[in-house]
Scaffold this active site. Sequence first.
Site, PDB file in Angstrom:
ATOM      1  N   LYS A 129       0.922  -1.193  -0.194  1.00 10.18           N
ATOM      2  CA  LYS A 129       0.061   0.091  -0.038  1.00 10.18           C
ATOM      3  C   LYS A 129       0.842   1.043  -0.114  1.00 10.18           C
ATOM      4  CE  LYS A 129      -1.927   1.948   3.929  1.00 10.18           C
ATOM      5  NZ  LYS A 129      -1.321   3.275   4.045  1.00 10.18           N
ATOM      6  N   ASN A 130       1.866   1.267   0.982  1.00  9.84           N
ATOM      7  CA  ASN A 130       2.542   2.521   1.120  1.00  9.84           C
ATOM      8  C   ASN A 130       3.648   2.759  -0.048  1.00  9.84           C
ATOM      9  OD1 ASN A 130       1.131   2.861   3.451  1.00  9.84           O
ATOM     10  ND2 ASN A 130       2.754   2.370   4.646  1.00  9.84           N
ATOM     11  N   ASP A 150      -5.667  12.763  12.939  1.00 10.68           N
ATOM     12  CA  ASP A 150      -5.531  11.391  12.491  1.00 10.68           C
ATOM     13  C   ASP A 150      -5.470  10.585  13.790  1.00 10.68           C
ATOM     14  OD1 ASP A 150      -3.745   8.897  12.078  1.00 10.68           O
ATOM     15  OD2 ASP A 150      -3.711   9.776  10.114  1.00 10.68           O
ATOM     16  N   ASP A 201       3.982   0.150  12.156  1.00 11.29           N
ATOM     17  CA  ASP A 201       2.933  -0.562  11.690  1.00 11.29           C
ATOM     18  C   ASP A 201       2.778  -1.870  11.978  1.00 11.29           C
ATOM     19  OD1 ASP A 201       2.346   1.851  10.314  1.00 11.29           O
ATOM     20  OD2 ASP A 201       2.805   1.227   8.239  1.00 11.29           O
TER      21      ASP A 201
END
Length: 425
Positions: free
Chosen positions: A22-23, A116, A306
């Site tokens: 994804k990143n 966030d 993460d």
Amino acid sequence: MERLRVTGGASLRGSVHVAGAKNSSLKLMAATLLSEGRSTLHDVPTITDVDYMGELLRRLGADVVRTNGTVVIDVPDKIAHEAPYELVRRLRASICVLGPLVARCGAADVALPGGDAIGSRGLDMHIAGLERLGAHVEVQHGYVVARAPKGLRGAMIGLDFPSVGATENILMAAVLAEGETVLDNVAREPEIVDICQMLVDMGAKIEGAGTSTLHVQGVERLKPSEHTTVPDRIVAGTWAVAALMTRGDITVANARHTHLELVLEKLMAAGAVVETLAEGGFRVAMSGRPRAIDVVTLPYPGFPTDLQPMVVALNALADGTAMITENVYEARFMFVNELARLGADVRIDGHHAVVRGRESLSGAPVVATDIRAGAGLVLAGLVAEGETLVSAVHHIDRGYPDFVGQLTQLGADVSREPDPDRFED
Ligand code: UD1
């Protein structure tokens, strides 16, 4: 809104294939803006964040067509330079169009992503870097407004911290700046190496990818590219922790063990057997109760922040007490309150968490507060007695392609259902 119903007890066994990161994908998509023409990206994961980035690129004038794992992006000669709030607020990573837009259009108006759930996530280094390249940058009416009507000029730039996003934004601006840029104390994540490789393929002159210093010789224009995304090390790491927690045996295909060296070492210290496979990927097997493992999160090659929620979940039922230190995001322990609802014994003191392993956890309704917290809670649910209902599953959909399908394939008892208690906000 939907939720996951996870029934604990299964030992996960079998093989899963890891898609592109994804990143990386999101940034590679943004990088295509740097050149007119058709770029093709392969192994892009089927996740909602990629949909949002596609929408943003369309808004900027590109044509984006996605077929399974391949995304074809046609970028016209003239593109718009405004990334509006209604799109940016859904995808914080859309800030990564800032660098390409200033470089390509000499102007960018990108909405500030705002709050966030895992911390304040400042943009000061992104802005300072673009200013060093000669852009005039201001924050006005909730937008980062950058102007460089005469183009950008190479400069010496040192980052205060090896920020992934700042490295990417400044790099994507510097490749089209006039002259040389030396970018020091940059992030060294595999996703940075991936974007450097694509930019070089587009005609950029970059040296030092994967080290702390990037030397960029600006070029006048770039050409489109065809590129395959680096595999997702965070998803791969999630499967590795799942194997350990459920005392299972999972082969993680298409993963690169070299991107997870420290993680796999930690999992071995917890008692797992880790085997790297000749055909690529690795296998993680576990029998018995895991031992507690201390973890300190740091920029790559340190332990990835993460994967922090997953190791907190792992330690929650390990034998012993672990200290987890979070050095990247100040608010990333917020999800621990949800884990406590499953019976985890976690005490937070600033950026440290002390996790006292319990013999067992017990299922309960919990809320996913972000992508990785969501995955950590699902892993905890897999080993909790009874049923765990994980709501706000849209967070997990942002980062894990077909999570339920892959879990089911490994033998987990997980299903997706409407969430009667929650409404879209
Ligand atoms: C990226 C990843 C995210 C990962 C993180 C760290 C994406 C889409 N997201 O996020 O999954 O957890 O790297 O590996 O790729 N900071 C500032 N000022 C800045 C820039 C950053 O203070 O100008 C701070 C942030 O608030 C945060 C820390 O630096 O505390 C790390 O941020 P950064 O490395 O930039 O992470 P992201 O690129 O946002």
